[in-house]
Design a protein around this motif. Structure first.
Motif, mmCIF file in Angstrom:
data_model
loop_
_atom_site.group_PDB
_atom_site.id
_atom_site.type_symbol
_atom_site.label_atom_id
_atom_site.label_comp_id
_atom_site.label_asym_id
_atom_site.label_seq_id
_atom_site.Cartn_x
_atom_site.Cartn_y
_atom_site.Cartn_z
ATOM 1 N N THR A 1 3.317 4.238 2.125
ATOM 2 C CA THR A 1 3.188 3.285 1.284
ATOM 3 C C THR A 1 3.303 2.019 1.916
ATOM 4 O O THR A 1 2.432 0.863 1.722
ATOM 5 N N TYR B 1 3.615 0.891 4.921
ATOM 6 C CA TYR B 1 2.569 0.639 5.889
ATOM 7 C C TYR B 1 1.375 0.354 5.312
ATOM 8 O O TYR B 1 0.630 -0.735 6.187
ATOM 9 N N SER B 2 0.875 0.743 4.513
ATOM 10 C CA SER B 2 -0.394 0.214 3.983
ATOM 11 C C SER B 2 -0.506 -0.635 3.003
ATOM 12 O O SER B 2 -1.354 -1.646 2.866
ATOM 13 N N ILE B 3 0.536 -1.105 2.206
ATOM 14 C CA ILE B 3 0.509 -2.020 1.101
ATOM 15 C C ILE B 3 0.745 -3.233 1.436
ATOM 16 O O ILE B 3 0.412 -4.292 1.130
ATOM 17 N N ILE B 4 1.348 -3.441 2.810
ATOM 18 C CA ILE B 4 1.466 -4.549 3.720
ATOM 19 C C ILE B 4 -0.035 -5.422 3.867
ATOM 20 O O ILE B 4 -0.029 -6.666 3.866
#
Lengths: 271, 271, 271, 271
Positions: free
Chosen positions: A217, A219-222
């Motif tokens: 989560t 890693y991707s929402i950055i």
């Protein structure tokens, strides 16, 4: 009449950034701020403190003296004295010198001396200079334009942290270092932001599966704040080129320095 | 007839967000949700629990009582009661109060009480409010538009994790902490997402070379979701800036200079 | 003639993705690949291995049997048998079944069995399916378009890692965990990629200053691959809209679904 | 006259990249640089040093000999000898060979030998080759265009690090590993860049709250350099796609559909 001129001149030099004297003063001030900050920073190392304690103590008093004179001159030359004293920078200026004087009367209050480091905030005065550079302006406007999207993003991050954190507290429990929900939330933020100290790490299989989900989560929402900010900054950079519109063919998208329309070759007039 | 009006009014206040009373209710509800969540969170710290346990216990019953009344009023005022009860938020509302009552009858089941933290999900009710803000809308639409690309990305990440994970299990083995393939895959995800706890770290030279490759992979493929999302959000922001909607086909997303609908070819009127 | 039709039909079902039977076969194959991969993964956990070892052993033989039949059918139905056998997927298909048979004759060679996990690569066969989705295509084309820029980027990262790594070896030395230059380079990559295990960490002041520089470098150069990829993907997404050009006003920048020019309202013809 | 031609030919081969001989020389040189760097890197591993020490020692002398000949030939063939010797690459070339000779006279100065690794910088000579690739050019120009924005960004990061660092020193203190303000600033940079070694980690509740804020700050401001760089690179790629150059003012960066120069208004001819 002489006094007023002197006061105005002091004002110009201390507060202004337009005159050569004002710019020299700013550069001198920044140098002194940085030196005094470095003195405080390195004075906190015990080996340096033991050897050069007296030197640092003297330097501190020299800097405090000079900053005090500067502070008094600022008050003296301000057209609106009270509004300066209670402004953000006025308070920072005061907090930069007060701790040194206080330490004379309240011995042992060495922790108070840390407040002197708020001096570093005075560096942002120079950003007022930078502010006129279009560069800093673009950054500030992009940040301002994306503030509400970033707020929505942080709400989601916090709600996710609470849910992941309480799940981890339930699954791992105090025996694996997740001693309370706040501590578990702290761990979740350490994980989602991909910092990952490793002082607390999941030990159970279920805990590691939840941790994996938290990592993926994070890693991707950055991508979300990056996407928001990139889109805004790209728009800011392009704004200049789309503010110009050819009077003949009504085309936009001209080069930032364009003087002629790329389609008609007609001179562009300012809008 | 009075009763129906009262019920409709309750519905407007509790479910609605348009009336001033409805907005005040929402703000009150959010405050209470956050307070009750904070009570649960801080109540989990053992030192606070020991000192203020009774206070937190009483607060919990006050919040549970108020939420119970709210839940009953929601059921009472809903035009379609069953569809509310079995809706996502209906179940979250129920789960927010049930654990406190259950703890009366099933002593020692203190872990069940964590379920109360699902209350925090009720915060998303307020996002229904936010939803009308174009900001949140842009984020949601960008995420929706990029969902398939992100799915492809996650498939690649998972396949990479399985391959790197089994390689590390083979190379490092149980003696260096890589006790099983699932644990190695967990380590790989910790590494690829650049979290890096360090509770498990490669010890052999070959393991460190593979780890280096996993890190560089993770470090560069983060660019993929960011790129996807940035491109989508830039497009969303650009099309959102031209709010023009075709009167015939109701399509949006027109070019900023559009004079005709791209779908019907009909002249667009200003909105 | 019957035999040829049967062979062609097998080819269509096994290799093809256009017919309903071919799609059903693909879904069945993916399911079996994932199940067999999960069996290997969970079989590596010693507690599961101890309890369900026989079951996993039997499942493995069932999967290997089915994959063997599939492999033989693939060879049988291929128009060009040798080119299939020596193709990338042909070798992966072979490597997916060989280790299980080998383990019969070479006991104790349990590590060889890990090679079975290369089965997971067979999942990418289904990406051939996905390939037709424009989503995966855009990602692949963006990656292909940015390959040379990313190569330049990785060269710079590696040269930086060698320089930072040898500096740290010189400054920290073997007594602080930096036992050799390769290990220091490994540490540098752990730091630049912001993974940060913490198994090795600088202890000296100079080492921490160099580490700070390495971190700030890594923190900012991540912007480079992200920038490259975002720009490429944005261009890919926009390509459709700029490939269409109005015959009358010669404008580009049309909506991806545009049927009419936004400026003239004239129907757009395909280019 | 023969001598001059030979000298010019040597110059062409050693410094030039246009002739086939020059390109072959560059490839040979890169290979030798990489091999000699690998020899130094692996020679630092004590087990390899113990077994292959003599081989590595001999290889080192062969490489040093060849690099010395190359260095002398570079001096000999340079039209302006002194300006070569004192140029950046001239000094790197000298530093690549001097340590090996020095080690003969100053025994035990094995740390000096690390300087040989500056040889790796010679790899950037080949980037002069790459420089002609538009790829590296785009990256360099994007970085150059965003240099002032990135400088503003780094100033903000450093001021934030000083403030967070001194706060943590005040809150956590030497007993939790935050022994001095420089060390606390080091920890802050480790946290803000999301590296997170975990060698120092906050232990107090207040410290963990401040740490959380530092993490969230670092996690979101990474968006700033990414946004800056992405916007610049997107612009570079877009303008690079229209390679048109005005014959009069030699400007590039024209609109893809440009028919007239944006600076002179002169009709652009196709290149």
């Amino acid at each position: 009449m002489i006094e007023i001129t002197a006061r105005e001149k002091i004002y110009q030099v201390i507060f202004g950034t337009d005159t050569p004297a004002g710019q020299r003063f700013d550069i001198l001030l920044i140098t002194m701020i940085l030196l005094s900050v470095l003195a405080v920073i390195f004075g906190s190392i015990s080996s340096i403190h033991d050897h050069y304690g007296v030197l640092i103590f003297r330097l501190e008093w020299i800097f405090t003296g000079l900053f005090s004179i500067e502070y008094l001159l600022r008050i003296y030359s301000s057209p609106k004295r009270l509004s300066y004293i209670f402004s953000f920078y006025g308070l920072v200026d005061l907090l930069s010198i007060v701790p040194t004087y206080l330490a004379l009367f309240i011995p042992g209050a060495s922790y108070w001396l840390i407040l002197r480091l708020l001096r570093v905030l005075r560096v942002f005065r120079v950003l007022k200079l930078v502010r006129y550079l279009s560069e800093a302006n673009i950054l500030l406007r992009s940040m301002y334009a994306s503030r509400r999207k970033v707020l929505v993003f942080f709400t989601v991050v916090l709600v996710l942290s609470v849910i992941f954190g309480s799940l981890m507290f339930l699954v791992e429990g105090p025996e694996n270092g997740f001693t309370s929900i706040p501590k578990s939330i702290y761990w979740t933020i350490v994980t989602i932001t991909t910092v990952g100290y490793g002082d607390i790490a999941p030990q159970t299989v279920v805990g590691q599966i939840i941790a994996t989900m938290a990592m993926l989560t994070g890693y991707s929402i950055i991508a979300i704040p990056t996407g928001i900010f990139t889109a805004e900054i790209a728009r800011e950079i392009n704004t200049a080129s789309s503010n110009t519109r050819c009077n003949i063919c009504e085309r936009t998208g001209h080069h930032p320095d364009a003087e002629y329309c790329y389609h008609c070759g007609i001179e562009l007039s300012e809008t």
